[in-house]
Every structure is written in structure tokens, then in C-alpha cells.
Design an enzyme around this catalytic site. Sequence first.
Site, short mmCIF file in Angstrom:
data_model
loop_
_atom_site.label_atom_id
_atom_site.label_comp_id
_atom_site.label_asym_id
_atom_site.label_seq_id
_atom_site.Cartn_x
_atom_site.Cartn_y
_atom_site.Cartn_z
N CYS A 130 0.78 -1.10 0.25
CA CYS A 130 0.21 0.09 -0.12
C CYS A 130 1.09 1.25 -0.02
CB CYS A 130 -0.90 0.10 1.27
SG CYS A 130 -1.71 1.37 1.44
N ALA A 131 1.23 1.56 -1.10
CA ALA A 131 2.12 2.98 -1.41
C ALA A 131 1.39 3.82 -2.35
CB ALA A 131 3.51 2.51 -1.50
#
Lengths: 620, 156
Positions: free
Chosen positions: B92-93
Site C-alpha cells: 500500500c504505497a
Amino acid sequence: MGNTSSSGRGHHEETVDFGSLNPQGVYTGPRDWNQSIVTQLIVDRKLAPFYRPLDDYEESWDDEQILAARKELPEPDAGDSSITRAESHTSSLSSRSHHKRPSAVAKEPGRSPEAAVYRGAVECPICFLYYPSNINYSRCCNQAICTECFVQIKRADPTTTHLVSEPACCPYCVQPNFGVVYTPPPWRAGIGSEGATPPSWPDSPRGQTPQTLDAPPSSLMKRRRKSFSAESPDVVTTDQIRPDWEAKLAAVRAAVTRRANRRIIMRQVGDRLIPVGVTSGRVHALPTGDEGQGEGGEGNGGADRGSRRSRRRQQNQDLNQLLGQMGIGGQDLEELMVMEAMRLSLLEHEEQQRKEREAEAKRLAEEAQAQGEGTGTSESTAPTASESVLPAASESPTTTTGPSPTSTVLSSASSEGPSISRTPDASGGSQGSPLPPPSANLPERASTDQLSPASPSQRGRQRRSSSISSLSEALRSVAAAAVAVGSPAVDEVLQPEVVSPSVSTTLQSATSTGTASALASPRLDEEELPAVSNPEPQAAETVPATLSPPAPGEENSTPASPEPSRTPKSTESSDEEAPSYNVLLSSATSIASSTSNKPLLEAPASGPDTGVTTNGDPSA
Amino acid sequence: MAVSSRRLQKELTEIKTAGTPCGITLLKADDFQTWFLSLEVLGESQYKGEVFALMFRFDPQYPISAPAVQFVVDDKYKAPLHPHVYSNGHICASILGGEWSPVLSVIAVCITLQSMLASCKEKKRPPDNDRYVAHAPDNPKKTRFVYHESDSAAAP
């Protein structure tokens, strides 16, 4: 114009400064930008043309190497047309102005302006390809970006779960509202070069050309170090070449809204409610035309529903036209239809009740009459009502107080009337098909309606109990007044009567109009309309006391003048009112009443309030 | 040659000529669809001594469209225990999603993820790890859509 021919007519049609108006196949995705806008921007020299990029570039290269390094338009799908076009350029060019511009033949080394433009080529930091130094620069941080890459950058498409559309950010500095600035070379070639004086280089391309071409852009680059605002006329933003982003966003939003507002359409058959379809929900964002389509598209399945749908849709369009002429967007249509359907379903029921009450009222009136004709107050009011209904009631000298409420009601009633009477047309027939209204407008009632579609009686009761009760009371009294004609009504009849004129008038005119008859009854209007424009149904009931007094004055705009004169001239007063209804009624069938209708539709917000108020007030 | 191939070709050339930053190693780049790089956080960190592998998947619109990047989870490599890294390797970036910029590159992504790990204070999985992993699509780039859509489908 001599220059024109000598500067290479072959390029005029499709190139600008030796670059193309079309992408050169660097990207293979869909070309979802507005190409004609891009073309114009390129022609206007506000955006760099689509140059064939170089895979690589070295300062030491000669023209031949440069031309050889040009992208070979490898993607067959995207590239083909460009290739052939480029080739035909060259050939037509060489044949047409052969003697003038031998160097225009692309592959000729050492003297080609096409190669010269690549001197001092700049690498685009995104596609890593090399372009002539007259490249676009980001408006915010002055970073180079080729046109191929620029047209790829756009807002993220909104999705049903992501209902916003943020402007594209600069890929370099992440500033919103990405835009580029382009400084064209000081010379011109191809499209738009007619008027310009091309520096002598086209005629003396050899040797000199590179420097001439090379120098200006690089110096320009150094010059340009400031940033531009997104609104600057020099800036081309990503939104500019995709002007449809708003429409896209609106479409997605509309779809979502529609989905959210979707309601089950119930048809009342006898005592039962039968689901016959699904509304499309009310959608503000959609233009009129789309509304009908969207609705049609969603309402599939179910034979019954289908036929009804299509019928309604057709009427819908007619109505849309009508509404459009009146300046009302299609977004109100659905609402109107819902209102109308509800009203119609109520109407049936009310009709029955009315008869009963009429009978009762008659009895009451007779009683009242018997009691004695007389108290001043009752006289003043009763006549008002009866006058409008029955010209015979000329006897009563109405006081100012009496009429004013009347006029208030009347005006409000009339203002509502049209909108509704028109609707019937749209919903097609007076068949009671209660369409639950969009929840936004009628939160409570709508929800109850929806939730308990199976219990129509309950539903009817609910409605009746609220404003209907007061209305019915009013009706009763009206009827009484009407019957009593001139006879001093009971005190309680007072205010109800106020309403009565409008009612009876409407009814009369309605009956004469045949089909529309059912639609005209104002009491229903009053009941339903608040729902439309009045987000809080309760407001109407609470406001009454305060609203009703001032209302007359304000609202009298329409019936203002008739008001004073009404009492004396009973006929006139009824005339005054009747027309308005006639207009309404006619509007249902024809588009004639555009003028009077417009305000009417917008009026409901205040109109219904007063109407309900007056009703409720007295009764309470 | 699609723009992605051209870009990647140049990135590859750059990697091979200029080398990779510390802690980042090119494992495999046989084509322009899928690359593998190893990642390790040097110096003091929660992940001292651990080596991870990143898989990059490119579509033809790269670099306009972001690459699909995830940690390799197999016999040899595990996903780092990190609040933004799911046990299936999905990350999750923001820069791999909405904040991707075509100016970024494979190496830039590696460096970002490296610093993401380096700054980690507590080794733990995202709170919704199990739920996510159970429904996660193969391609993490689809995560947002699939995830949300299934959500909205369930809602009505």
C-alpha cells in the site's frame, strides 16, 4: 506570397515547423484527448508539434545520423498512416517545389531542415526520447515534456466509487493543474507559415541551417525560467485538450445518483400496490435528453413495466420539450411524474371521500343556514368562497381580511396547479400509479411509502391523516359554503373556505376539460406539492401561523388586483381564478401556457406552504 | 516497440552502466514485462539482515501508467512485516497508485520502498491483512478497483 511556395507548400497541409499534427506512435493506448483541439493548438504554436522522436541523440551527429535515428514509427497500428503521410509529403514536396527545395527530400544528409530541427535535441524525461529543442515545458517547474507524453497525462477517470476528478498534477513537481508552455521557433514552416517571413534558411538550408535553427530555441530555453499560472493564456492544460472531463464526471455522478435514488414504482390496482418498475432516480447532472434515455436504459425487464416505460418515456420526451420551453430542466420531470402519480392515486381515494363529505357538508351547511344568517365575520368569509365558486354569492360585502387569505390560498393553489396538471400528461392517464418520490425531497413520507408498498391502505391513511385531514375538512366546508350559497357559514368554515374557491373552481374547470379533470383538484396539489420542493414537510405545518398573514400581501402579485374587487364583482373574481386553472389544464395538453407555468413550478416552495398553512390553521 | 519497452530499455541500460543504489540489486530483467529486484535495508532498521525481492510488472503504457509492484512471496522470499505490506506481498504505497508519476522509474520505486522499510517503527501487518489477502487480485494495481467495487456491490 512568393515565400509561400518557396517555403515548401507540401508541408502546408499537415505539418507545422516540420512536425506532425498527429502522434507518432510513441504511445499505443487510446487517443482519448480531443485531437482537433490539439491540432489547433499545434497550428497556433501553443503546443509543440508531434515530432518524430529520436531514439538517441549525440551532439556530434550529422544530419544523416539524426534522420536515421528518428523513430521508425514501429507500431503498425498507430504508425502506418503517419508513415505514408510523411512519405507522401516528401514526394509531393519534392515534385512540387523540387527546384526550390532539394533539401526537403528527407534522407539527403547535411542540408536537411528536417534534420536541422533536431540540433540540440532534448530528451523527454518521461518517454526518454529525443525531440527538437522547441519542446513543451511544464508551466510550473519548467521541465521538458514532449507532446506525445503531454497528451497522455490526464485526470484520473472518475469511478462510481471515486466521485471526484482532480486535475492532473505535474509529473515533475506534482502541482495540480498540469499545463505546459511552448515557445515556438522564430521561423515557421508548414501550416501557418504563409504570412510569416521565414528566415532565409529555407532557401539556404546548407551549412547555415543548423545554426539558424539551433540557436533560437536554446536561447529561448535559457530565457524561460519563470513559471506560469494555469490560467495564463500561454499555458495549455491537460483539461484543455480533454474538455469532456466535466461531462464524464457528471455522467458518473449522475449514474451514481440515479442508482441511489432508484425507487420502485408501484401501481395501485384497487386496494393493492403492484410494483411495476424502477425509477431512474432524480438526476440533476443529466441534460434533458439523457434523462429519458437513462431512464429507459435502466427500466428493462417485465412486460408490464416495459410497455408502461416506453409509453411514459415518450410522454416524457414531449414533456421534456414542454418543460424545456419553460426553462425547467428535465431533472424535475421525474419528480413531477412521481408527484403526479402519487397525487392521482390519492385522487381516486379522495374523490370518493369527497362525495361522502359533500353530502355531509351539505347537511352541515343546511344546519348552519338554519342557525341564522348572520354574524358579520362568517358572512364576510363565507361569501368570499362562495363568490368565486358561485357567482350568485354577490350579496356578501367581504372584509379585507376575508379575501386576503383567500387570495393567498388561491395564488398558492394556482401556482401549484399548473405543475401538477401538466404532470398527468407525462405519467400517462389518470391511473393511480403511486410513484414514491425521491427521498431527497420527501424524506419521511417517501421512505414510508417505499417501505410499505404492500400496505396501501396504511399508506393512504398516513397521508390522509396529515395534511389531508385538514384539507378534507376544508373541502367539507367548501362544499358546505358552495351549497349554502351566500348563507353565512359556520365559523370553523372560515378558513377552509378560503381554500374552497380554488378547489371548486378547479374542479369545475377541470370537469369541463375532460381528461384533465382529475388532475385539477387543488387540495391534492397542495398536499403533494410541498413534498416536491419542500424538503421538510413539517415546515409547512409549523409555519402556518406566521406565514399566512404576510403571505397574502406577497403572493398577491397574481391575484392582487382582483382581490379587492373580487367581492363586489363575483364573476370577475371567479374569472380571475378560473383562467389560471384553465391555463394549467391546457398546459397539460398543450404547450401554450409556458409563461404562467414557469413561475408556478418554482412557486411550490412557498405556495404549498401557505396553502397548507391556511388550511391547517383554521382547522387547528 | 512500445513506449514501455523503450523506456525500460533505457532504464536497464542506465542500471547496467551506472549500477544500482546500495541495497538494491537487479535480479532478473529478461524482458520488458516483468523485472525482479532484490531489496535490503542497510544500516540499523527493523529489517536488518533481511533481504526481500520485488516484482515489477509493466504494461505497454508504462511509464504513463504505474508498474505493478509487489514483494515476492515464495520459498525463498517473504514479504516484509510492515504496516503497509500485506502478507501476499502487495504494497500500500501511494506512489504505486494515484501518486505515481511517469517521471519515476524502477529504481526510484525501489528507493522509495527501501526508505519505507527503513523508517518502519513496528513490524506488523496491516490491520485488514486477512480480509484483503483473502480477496486480493493477482495484480495489485487492480486492488483499488476490485476492492472498492466489491464493496459497493455488497452495499446495495
